[in-house]
Design a protein around this motif. Structure first.
Motif, mmCIF file in Angstrom:
data_model
loop_
_atom_site.group_PDB
_atom_site.id
_atom_site.type_symbol
_atom_site.label_atom_id
_atom_site.label_comp_id
_atom_site.label_asym_id
_atom_site.label_seq_id
_atom_site.Cartn_x
_atom_site.Cartn_y
_atom_site.Cartn_z
ATOM 1 N N GLY A 63 47.143 0.032 3.738
ATOM 2 C CA GLY A 63 46.052 -0.489 2.929
ATOM 3 C C GLY A 63 44.751 -0.466 3.688
ATOM 4 O O GLY A 63 44.609 0.233 4.695
ATOM 5 N N SER A 64 43.797 -1.240 3.200
ATOM 6 C CA SER A 64 42.474 -1.302 3.821
ATOM 7 C C SER A 64 42.283 -2.631 4.534
ATOM 8 O O SER A 64 43.187 -3.493 4.528
ATOM 9 C CB SER A 64 41.394 -1.104 2.750
ATOM 10 O OG SER A 64 41.500 -2.093 1.762
ATOM 11 N N VAL A 65 41.101 -2.806 5.142
ATOM 12 C CA VAL A 65 40.835 -4.018 5.919
ATOM 13 C C VAL A 65 40.946 -5.271 5.065
ATOM 14 O O VAL A 65 41.402 -6.318 5.525
ATOM 15 C CB VAL A 65 39.435 -3.925 6.578
ATOM 16 C CG1 VAL A 65 39.065 -5.233 7.255
ATOM 17 C CG2 VAL A 65 39.412 -2.787 7.599
ATOM 18 N N LYS A 66 40.560 -5.169 3.800
ATOM 19 C CA LYS A 66 40.634 -6.357 2.920
ATOM 20 C C LYS A 66 42.081 -6.798 2.667
ATOM 21 O O LYS A 66 42.341 -7.930 2.235
ATOM 22 C CB LYS A 66 39.930 -6.084 1.595
ATOM 23 C CG LYS A 66 40.558 -5.019 0.717
ATOM 24 C CD LYS A 66 39.762 -4.818 -0.551
ATOM 25 C CE LYS A 66 40.353 -3.709 -1.423
ATOM 26 N NZ LYS A 66 41.724 -3.998 -1.863
ATOM 27 N N ASP A 67 43.041 -5.885 2.943
ATOM 28 C CA ASP A 67 44.454 -6.213 2.759
ATOM 29 C C ASP A 67 45.087 -6.809 4.014
ATOM 30 O O ASP A 67 46.308 -7.051 4.036
ATOM 31 C CB ASP A 67 45.234 -4.949 2.363
ATOM 32 C CG ASP A 67 44.709 -4.321 1.085
ATOM 33 O OD1 ASP A 67 44.437 -5.080 0.134
ATOM 34 O OD2 ASP A 67 44.553 -3.071 1.041
ATOM 35 N N LEU A 68 44.300 -7.021 5.051
ATOM 36 C CA LEU A 68 44.849 -7.488 6.328
ATOM 37 C C LEU A 68 45.719 -8.740 6.206
ATOM 38 O O LEU A 68 46.829 -8.771 6.759
ATOM 39 C CB LEU A 68 43.709 -7.735 7.322
ATOM 40 C CG LEU A 68 43.362 -6.594 8.289
ATOM 41 C CD1 LEU A 68 42.160 -6.963 9.136
ATOM 42 C CD2 LEU A 68 44.545 -6.255 9.168
ATOM 43 N N PRO A 69 45.259 -9.812 5.537
ATOM 44 C CA PRO A 69 46.096 -11.023 5.486
ATOM 45 C C PRO A 69 47.494 -10.754 4.934
ATOM 46 O O PRO A 69 48.488 -11.230 5.499
ATOM 47 C CB PRO A 69 45.292 -11.957 4.567
ATOM 48 C CG PRO A 69 43.878 -11.492 4.707
ATOM 49 C CD PRO A 69 43.969 -10.009 4.862
ATOM 50 N N GLU A 70 47.586 -9.977 3.827
ATOM 51 C CA GLU A 70 48.884 -9.702 3.227
ATOM 52 C C GLU A 70 49.744 -8.824 4.137
ATOM 53 O O GLU A 70 50.946 -9.073 4.318
ATOM 54 C CB GLU A 70 48.706 -8.998 1.874
ATOM 55 C CG GLU A 70 48.064 -9.860 0.796
ATOM 56 C CD GLU A 70 46.553 -9.907 0.904
ATOM 57 O OE1 GLU A 70 45.990 -9.195 1.783
ATOM 58 O OE2 GLU A 70 45.918 -10.651 0.137
ATOM 59 N N VAL A 71 49.132 -7.786 4.734
ATOM 60 C CA VAL A 71 49.880 -6.874 5.604
ATOM 61 C C VAL A 71 50.404 -7.614 6.827
ATOM 62 O O VAL A 71 51.571 -7.458 7.218
ATOM 63 C CB VAL A 71 48.984 -5.681 6.027
ATOM 64 C CG1 VAL A 71 49.681 -4.834 7.087
ATOM 65 C CG2 VAL A 71 48.632 -4.820 4.819
ATOM 66 N N VAL A 72 49.547 -8.429 7.446
ATOM 67 C CA VAL A 72 49.952 -9.173 8.648
ATOM 68 C C VAL A 72 51.090 -10.131 8.336
ATOM 69 O O VAL A 72 52.078 -10.231 9.086
ATOM 70 C CB VAL A 72 48.740 -9.932 9.231
ATOM 71 C CG1 VAL A 72 49.195 -10.942 10.274
ATOM 72 C CG2 VAL A 72 47.744 -8.949 9.843
ATOM 73 N N ALA A 73 50.991 -10.822 7.199
ATOM 74 C CA ALA A 73 52.033 -11.783 6.837
ATOM 75 C C ALA A 73 53.348 -11.086 6.496
ATOM 76 O O ALA A 73 54.424 -11.501 6.946
ATOM 77 C CB ALA A 73 51.561 -12.633 5.658
ATOM 78 N N HIS A 74 53.270 -10.006 5.733
ATOM 79 C CA HIS A 74 54.489 -9.325 5.265
ATOM 80 C C HIS A 74 55.233 -8.638 6.402
ATOM 81 O O HIS A 74 56.471 -8.628 6.437
ATOM 82 C CB HIS A 74 54.123 -8.308 4.174
ATOM 83 C CG HIS A 74 55.316 -7.627 3.567
ATOM 84 N ND1 HIS A 74 55.763 -6.383 3.984
ATOM 85 C CD2 HIS A 74 56.174 -8.023 2.585
ATOM 86 C CE1 HIS A 74 56.831 -6.045 3.278
ATOM 87 N NE2 HIS A 74 57.107 -7.017 2.424
ATOM 88 N N HIS A 75 54.491 -8.050 7.341
ATOM 89 C CA HIS A 75 55.122 -7.280 8.417
ATOM 90 C C HIS A 75 55.174 -8.047 9.738
ATOM 91 O O HIS A 75 55.508 -7.460 10.774
ATOM 92 C CB HIS A 75 54.382 -5.956 8.621
ATOM 93 C CG HIS A 75 54.497 -5.028 7.450
ATOM 94 N ND1 HIS A 75 55.578 -4.210 7.246
ATOM 95 C CD2 HIS A 75 53.653 -4.804 6.402
ATOM 96 C CE1 HIS A 75 55.415 -3.505 6.142
ATOM 97 N NE2 HIS A 75 54.250 -3.846 5.602
#
Length: 615
Positions: free
Chosen positions: A197-209
């Motif tokens: 994803g993009s930088v705006k997706d960071l919170p979701e990506v960090v939490a999920h992975h």
């Protein structure tokens, strides 16, 4: 392996491949005919010589094959094709016919073997491939205990970094995937890693992975965008690192060892000032240069920058023997021809300053010696006047007597409409050199800095120490703002000002937007891996003499157009120098309070009650 050994090895391997390709092409096409005939031997020799010649000319032997790409493959194709063409020409000239089929088979085998060897070497260095891939499997098991790393930036830099981190057992990180703002890459993969994803997706990506480590691999992106990304990444992960800027990456090589922690200057949000290197070099090279305050933060960096331009002699003058010793010993380790001369002297000692100036006859003088700590000078105005005013006067007049070409005064933004003794004394120092500029053949100029990140007495070292001690971080007021620049930027500006000087000017740097001190404190807390709950911020109130915000030029000094990209010049303002003479003549007779009142009034060009008394 040394370059000569590597070159010899490549030539040997290529020679074997070329000879083998020619032999096998003739053997495959005519297995029952004598292979080692004259035509075959001439073809082999021609192909061999032309291959080495073109490889050398096109730089094929200088390529770093562990970073090979399509560009290197194109080079291989070009070298081999040109070699085959030359060989065909020789055959046509000397034997009257061209063995097309043999040359085509040779060309194909040549490409397969030459390219195969190179790219096998790249694959080996990247993945350390072993039989049955056992080593790679063992690494995958070992990676289970490693930091889960997310790379921001799926471009060339990010891909090279990911390959090294995945293929080498030299880091404590396991790369999980990429983040990239290019939406056309989303849901795709590079180097077998997903783009999530993009930088705006960071919170979701960090939490999920379950990401606990982020590396920003965007060396060519502007600093403003990098600042924004660092801010967003620091909100979700404590451990944020970055690669160097693009100018620091040589030959396109990205190495795991080049990852560094995010530093506070990454958050300035503006591009560093570029300088006219040629003009500085032409002025400095072969000259005798003097730097006062050479042991200080700014003075020592000016010395480091100066030696890059090969002056004949560098006189490092300072009052503190330890600091002068330190910069002298550091510069001695550089591979330079400049004669380094440490000079222990106090700028308040007029006779000593004149003696040093006459002895060395410098072409340029950079005057960085000063008292700069606002609260301390507020409590000790006489010392501020003696060092900042009389010290500047001594050095400036000694420069005039020694026929120095250019004198550059390091000043401060606190000299604009000053509200404190330190700023007032620096403004009066500017007035002193502007007065001298009217009569002297020496060109006198001043350079105004904002706050310099990391310099002695600045807020960054204080904040770092407070964080190390567990807090709180002390900030005077939530709305207080300051301009900031790095130590190298400040030093380069001094050198550039010297080349632009005509006499009497005040130069300032476009330092972007001012930064709130409280935001700087928050950023440093986050970069240190803490939250504001763990390291609280405590507001102490504005100290005596402090402003809520700083200015770079008085409204009477403003000149709207830059004289150099991001460097502005202030219009020269007429001042009543008779009041400065009164200060110089009577300062010893005044009390600390009277002196403080007078320098503030004088620097702000206001009448003081004291003026009528001492007049």
């Amino acid at each position: 392996m040394s370059y000569s050994k590597r070159l010899a090895l490549l030539i040997l391997i290529d020679s074997m491949i070329v000879s083998f390709s020619v032999f096998m092409s003739h053997f495959f096409l005519n297995p029952y005919v004598q292979v080692f005939d004259t035509a075959m031997l001439v073809a082999s020799l021609t192909l061999l010589l032309s291959h080495h010649l073109f490889s050398h000319y096109l730089g094929l032997y200088k390529k770093v094959w562990r970073y090979a790409s399509l560009e290197e493959l194109r080079g291989i194709l070009l070298v081999i094709t040109l070699s085959i063409i030359i060989t065909a020409g020789v055959q046509g000239i000397f034997f009257g016919q061209v063995y097309e089929r043999a040359l085509i088979v040779t060309w194909m085998m040549h490409i397969i073997l030459i390219g195969g060897v190179r790219f096998a070497w790249r694959y080996y260095n990247t993945y350390e491939f072993t039989l049955f891939n056992l080593k790679q499997k063992s690494q995958e098991v070992a990676q289970q205990d490693k930091k889960r790393t997310l790379i921001i930036g799926a471009g060339a830099a990010g891909q090279m970094l990911a390959k090294q981190m995945c293929g080498k057992n030299q880091t404590d990180s396991k790369v999980v995937g990429f983040i990239d703002d290019n939406f056309t890459l989303h849901k795709l993969s590079v180097v077998n890693l997903p783009i999530m994803g993009s930088v705006k997706d960071l919170p979701e990506v960090v939490a999920h992975h379950q990401i606990n480590h982020i590396v920003i691999a965007m060396p060519s992106v502007g600093r403003t965008r990098v600042k924004e990304i660092i801010t967003e990444a620091s909100k979700v992960v404590k451990n944020v690192q970055t690669l160097p800027m693009i100018e620091d990456i040589a030959l396109g090589k990205i190495s795991v060892s080049q990852i560094r922690d995010v530093e506070i200057q990454d958050l300035l949000g503006r591009e560093p000032v570029e300088l006219d290197i040629d003009s500085i070099s032409s002025e400095i090279e072969g000259q005798t240069i003097m730097v006062t305050g050479a042991g200080g933060s700014i003075g020592s960096e000016i010395c480091r920058q100066l030696v890059k331009f090969a002056p004949e002699r560098l006189i490092m003058l300072g009052h503190g023997e330890n600091s002068i010793y330190t910069i002298h010993m550091e510069l001695r380790t550089y591979n330079i021809k400049t004669e380094l001369i440490p000079a222990i002297a106090d700028v308040q000692d007029r006779d000593r300053i004149f003696q040093v100036m006459q002895e060395f006859q410098p072409t340029y003088v950079y005057h960085a010696a000063a008292h700069k700590h606002v609260p301390l000078m507020e409590a000790n105005p006489k010392e501020a006047v003696k060092n900042n005013v009389f010290g500047t006067k001594n050095v400036a007049e000694a420069a005039d007597a020694a026929s120095v070409k250019t004198f550059v005064l390091v000043s401060t933004d606190k000299a604009v409409n000053p509200t404190n003794v330190m700023g007032s004394t620096k403004r009066i120092a500017e007035m002193v050199i502007q007065q001298l500029a009217q009569t002297s053949r020496t060109k006198y100029v001043a350079v105004r800095f904002g706050n310099v990140l990391g310099s002695r007495g600045s807020v960054i070292p204080l904040f770092k120490k407070q964080i190390e001690n567990g807090g709180p971080v002390t900030v005077t007021h939530p709305e207080m703002t300051r301009y900031f620049m790095t130590i190298p930027e400040a030093s380069r500006l001094v050198l550039q000002a010297g080349t632009l000087a005509r006499g009497g000017e005040i130069f300032v740097l476009d330092m972007g937007e001012p930064v709130k001190i409280v935001d700087l404190a928050k950023n440093l807390i986050h970069l240190s891996g803490f939250t504001e709950n763990e390291i609280p911020i405590h507001f102490t109130g504005i100290r005596p003499g402090e402003k809520m915000y700083e200015e770079l030029l008085n409204e009477n000094e403003v000149h709207p157009k830059p004289v150099f990209p991001k460097i502005f010049i202030g219009n020269t303002v007429e001042n009543d120098y008779s009041k400065v003479r009164i200060l110089l003549d009577t300062h010893a007779e005044l009390t600390e309070h009277q002196l403080s009142d007078y320098v503030l009034s004088l620097a702000n060009d206001k009448e003081s009650e004291l003026f009528s008394l001492v007049k």
